[in-house]
Design a protein around this motif. Structure first.
Motif, PDB file in Angstrom:
ATOM      1  N   VAL A 298      54.864  20.792 -13.645  1.00 48.83           N
ATOM      2  CA  VAL A 298      53.587  21.870 -14.181  1.00 48.83           C
ATOM      3  C   VAL A 298      52.499  22.482 -13.210  1.00 48.83           C
ATOM      4  N   GLU A 299      52.601  23.335 -12.766  1.00 50.14           N
ATOM      5  CA  GLU A 299      52.015  23.815 -11.962  1.00 50.14           C
ATOM      6  C   GLU A 299      49.876  24.822 -12.842  1.00 50.14           C
ATOM      7  N   THR A 300      50.889  25.869 -13.942  1.00 48.95           N
ATOM      8  CA  THR A 300      50.249  26.410 -14.137  1.00 48.95           C
ATOM      9  C   THR A 300      49.612  26.385 -15.866  1.00 48.95           C
ATOM     10  N   ASP A 301      48.515  26.788 -16.209  1.00 51.08           N
ATOM     11  CA  ASP A 301      48.293  26.347 -18.081  1.00 51.08           C
ATOM     12  C   ASP A 301      49.660  28.022 -18.944  1.00 51.08           C
ATOM     13  N   GLU A 302      50.098  28.626 -18.292  1.00 51.93           N
ATOM     14  CA  GLU A 302      51.153  29.372 -18.529  1.00 51.93           C
ATOM     15  C   GLU A 302      52.540  28.434 -19.013  1.00 51.93           C
ATOM     16  N   GLN A 303      52.833  27.975 -17.729  1.00 54.63           N
ATOM     17  CA  GLN A 303      54.087  27.182 -18.148  1.00 54.63           C
ATOM     18  C   GLN A 303      53.632  25.562 -19.196  1.00 54.63           C
ATOM     19  N   LEU A 304      52.529  25.342 -19.079  1.00 60.65           N
ATOM     20  CA  LEU A 304      52.320  24.062 -20.224  1.00 60.65           C
ATOM     21  C   LEU A 304      52.548  24.896 -22.070  1.00 60.65           C
ATOM     22  N   ALA A 305      52.149  26.312 -22.350  1.00 58.14           N
ATOM     23  CA  ALA A 305      52.101  26.838 -23.208  1.00 58.14           C
ATOM     24  C   ALA A 305      53.391  27.027 -23.474  1.00 58.14           C
ATOM     25  N   LEU A 306      53.873  27.869 -22.654  1.00 58.87           N
ATOM     26  CA  LEU A 306      55.727  27.954 -22.562  1.00 58.87           C
ATOM     27  C   LEU A 306      56.163  26.371 -23.600  1.00 58.87           C
ATOM     28  N   LEU A 307      56.352  25.413 -22.321  1.00 55.09           N
ATOM     29  CA  LEU A 307      56.492  24.101 -22.383  1.00 55.09           C
ATOM     30  C   LEU A 307      56.524  23.964 -23.143  1.00 55.09           C
ATOM     31  N   GLU A 308      55.282  23.864 -24.319  1.00 50.98           N
ATOM     32  CA  GLU A 308      55.181  23.791 -26.093  1.00 50.98           C
ATOM     33  C   GLU A 308      55.858  24.658 -26.689  1.00 50.98           C
ATOM     34  N   GLN A 309      55.454  25.609 -26.654  1.00 49.62           N
ATOM     35  CA  GLN A 309      56.454  26.339 -27.637  1.00 49.62           C
ATOM     36  C   GLN A 309      57.968  26.196 -27.730  1.00 49.62           C
ATOM     37  N   TYR A 310      58.290  25.233 -26.651  1.00 52.40           N
ATOM     38  CA  TYR A 310      59.470  25.383 -26.166  1.00 52.40           C
ATOM     39  C   TYR A 310      60.305  24.056 -27.033  1.00 52.40           C
ATOM     40  N   GLY A 311      59.550  23.614 -27.159  1.00 55.26           N
ATOM     41  CA  GLY A 311      58.750  21.598 -27.583  1.00 55.26           C
ATOM     42  C   GLY A 311      59.440  20.595 -26.966  1.00 55.26           C
ATOM     43  N   CYS A 312      59.006  21.163 -25.517  1.00 53.78           N
ATOM     44  CA  CYS A 312      59.104  20.698 -24.506  1.00 53.78           C
ATOM     45  C   CYS A 312      58.198  19.176 -24.564  1.00 53.78           C
ATOM     46  N   ASP A 313      58.410  17.731 -24.639  1.00 51.56           N
ATOM     47  CA  ASP A 313      57.602  16.487 -25.116  1.00 51.56           C
ATOM     48  C   ASP A 313      57.136  15.863 -24.083  1.00 51.56           C
ATOM     49  N   MET A 314      57.401  16.201 -22.687  1.00 46.84           N
ATOM     50  CA  MET A 314      56.555  15.778 -21.418  1.00 46.84           C
ATOM     51  C   MET A 314      56.291  16.217 -20.382  1.00 46.84           C
ATOM     52  N   ALA A 315      55.473  16.196 -20.007  1.00 50.12           N
ATOM     53  CA  ALA A 315      55.334  17.053 -19.303  1.00 50.12           C
ATOM     54  C   ALA A 315      54.294  16.239 -17.692  1.00 50.12           C
ATOM     55  N   GLN A 316      54.758  16.620 -16.334  1.00 51.28           N
ATOM     56  CA  GLN A 316      54.390  16.331 -15.169  1.00 51.28           C
ATOM     57  C   GLN A 316      54.019  17.116 -13.989  1.00 51.28           C
ATOM     58  N   GLY A 317      53.000  17.165 -13.548  1.00 54.23           N
ATOM     59  CA  GLY A 317      52.600  18.157 -12.352  1.00 54.23           C
ATOM     60  C   GLY A 317      51.339  18.682 -12.047  1.00 54.23           C
ATOM     61  N   TYR A 318      50.783  19.301 -10.784  1.00 50.20           N
ATOM     62  CA  TYR A 318      49.607  19.286 -10.965  1.00 50.20           C
ATOM     63  C   TYR A 318      48.661  19.857 -11.537  1.00 50.20           C
ATOM     64  N   LEU A 319      49.041  20.435 -12.627  1.00 51.62           N
ATOM     65  CA  LEU A 319      47.904  21.321 -13.647  1.00 51.62           C
ATOM     66  C   LEU A 319      47.500  19.913 -14.092  1.00 51.62           C
ATOM     67  N   LEU A 320      48.932  18.901 -14.314  1.00 50.00           N
ATOM     68  CA  LEU A 320      48.268  17.870 -15.125  1.00 50.00           C
ATOM     69  C   LEU A 320      47.650  16.840 -14.482  1.00 50.00           C
ATOM     70  N   GLY A 321      47.512  16.387 -13.270  1.00 52.91           N
ATOM     71  CA  GLY A 321      47.308  15.221 -12.031  1.00 52.91           C
ATOM     72  C   GLY A 321      48.467  15.125 -11.164  1.00 52.91           C
ATOM     73  N   ARG A 322      47.096  15.634 -10.434  1.00 52.84           N
ATOM     74  CA  ARG A 322      48.222  14.995  -8.087  1.00 52.84           C
ATOM     75  C   ARG A 322      48.569  13.139  -8.529  1.00 52.84           C
ATOM     76  N   PRO A 323      49.423  12.709  -7.909  1.00 50.31           N
ATOM     77  CA  PRO A 323      49.882  12.010  -7.212  1.00 50.31           C
ATOM     78  C   PRO A 323      48.647  10.966  -6.969  1.00 50.31           C
ATOM     79  N   SER A 324      48.326   9.850  -7.402  1.00 56.13           N
ATOM     80  CA  SER A 324      46.649   9.037  -7.352  1.00 56.13           C
ATOM     81  C   SER A 324      46.964   7.438  -7.081  1.00 56.13           C
ATOM     82  N   ALA A 325      45.296   6.973  -5.946  1.00 56.01           N
ATOM     83  CA  ALA A 325      44.967   5.793  -6.336  1.00 56.01           C
ATOM     84  C   ALA A 325      45.167   5.522  -7.704  1.00 56.01           C
ATOM     85  N   GLN A 326      45.455   4.151  -7.943  1.00 54.18           N
ATOM     86  CA  GLN A 326      45.417   3.192  -9.055  1.00 54.18           C
ATOM     87  C   GLN A 326      44.337   3.115  -9.742  1.00 54.18           C
TER      88      GLN A 326
END
Ligand code: C2E
Ligand code: CA
Ligand code: CA
Ligand code: CA
Length: 279
Positions: A238-266
């Motif tokens: 998930v990279e954009t706000d539009e994607q996240l909004a659409l997924l919420e509309q579809y009832g998707c439970d969880m999301a992962q992607g650069y929009l929400l956070g890159r792979p990061s140090a502990q």
């Protein structure tokens, strides 16, 4: 033109030698990587779609090569699979990720689930359940906070053996999910029988959203099917706000992607956990 064939053969064979050489070098390097502490993990946030609250992280391995710099997993995991090195590497990933999840819980006072990728070779290893058990024992992590990600290919390979291994893992109480869902071949019949808690929709379906109506249809269908089977759904990439909004509309439970956070140090994850607590 007379020497053409000969030259081609020579070029071909020297190309092949170079390939084999670097392959062997890579393998020798990889064998040493574990001993020399050259492998490390990054953690990518998984959030609840509605609240964007952090619910888990996925552990992703990297190799800090002394000469070649940082090597991404796609460049060495296939070799690790081929050579069987994935078994000790995978065990190290499991132990490190579980130890880290336990440490976050203790330091930040908030439980966070950690997802670990299991390769087909690891899944076939007869000691898998024992390894998982001893890692959970040694680290003191609640089994429900360990998620194991399996691909469709791994699950569909040998249905009978798969059912037996899944049953062992289910008995331990870990959270099982299917990674890259939609890119492999799943038998709906087996999907029904496997006790899997979540499907991760592959990022290739998410990347075209919201414009791509076919990927939108597939995404909605996967969510509907998963919910019908009482599974949760994670959208990957998930990279954009539009994607996240659409997924919420579809009832998707969880999301992962650069929009929400890159792979990061502990440390960055610890900060997110502490920030969430303060908020
Ligand atoms: P994966 O399990 O599908 O992991 C997700 C990959 O997508 C990660 O790449 C992640 O950095 C990337 N990604 C996350 N969000 C986005 C986004 O918004 N856009 C795009 N374009 N990409 C995103 P990474 O870390 O390079 O890992 C690649 C693959 O290597 C993983 O794919 C997984 O199959 C494998 N892998 C990584 N760590 C391990 C491990 O410890 N064990 C095993 N067996 N495989 C691993
Ligand atoms: Ca994964
Ligand atoms: Ca994936
Ligand atoms: Ca993938």
């Amino acid at each position: 033109a007379k020497n053409c064939g000969k030259n081609n053969a020579k070029l071909y064979s020297s190309g092949l030698t170079t390939q084999i050489m670097s392959h062997v070098k890579l393998e020798v390097g990889l064998r040493r990587a574990l001993q020399n502490d050259e492998l490390y993990l990054q953690y990518q946030p998984q959030v609840d779609v509605r609240s964007t609250r952090l619910v888990g992280v996925e552990a992703l391995v990297r190799w800090r090569h002394p000469e070649h710099g940082i090597i991404p997993p796609n460049d060495f995991i296939p070799l690790a699979e081929e050579t069987g090195l994935i078994v000790p590497i995978g065990a190290w990933v499991l132990r490190t990720a579980c130890g880290q999840a336990r440490a976050w819980h203790q330091q930040c006072g908030r439980a966070v689930r950690v997802a670990v990728n299991l390769s087909a070779r690891q899944f076939k290893d007869e000691n898998l359940a024992q390894t998982v058990l001893s890692v959970l024992n040694d680290t003191g992590l609640d089994p429900r906070l360990l998620e194991l990600e399996l691909t469709e290919g791994t699950l569909m390979d040998d249905a009978l053996a798969t059912l037996a291994t899944l049953e062992q893992l289910r008995a331990i109480g870990v959270y099982l999910s299917i990674d890259d869902f939609g890119t492999g071949y799943s038998s709906m019949n087996y999907l029904k029988r496997f006790d899997v808690r979540a499907l991760k929709i592959d990022k290739s379906f998410i990347s075209g959203l919201p414009q791509d109506s076919e990927n939108a249809a597939i995404t909605r269908a996967i969510i509907a099917m998963a919910h019908g089977l009482k599974m949760a759904v994670v959208a990957e990439g998930v990279e954009t706000d539009e994607q996240l909004a659409l997924l919420e509309q579809y009832g998707c439970d969880m999301a992962q992607g650069y929009l929400l956070g890159r792979p990061s140090a502990q440390e960055a994850i610890a900060q997110m956990l502490q920030g969430a607590l303060a908020a």
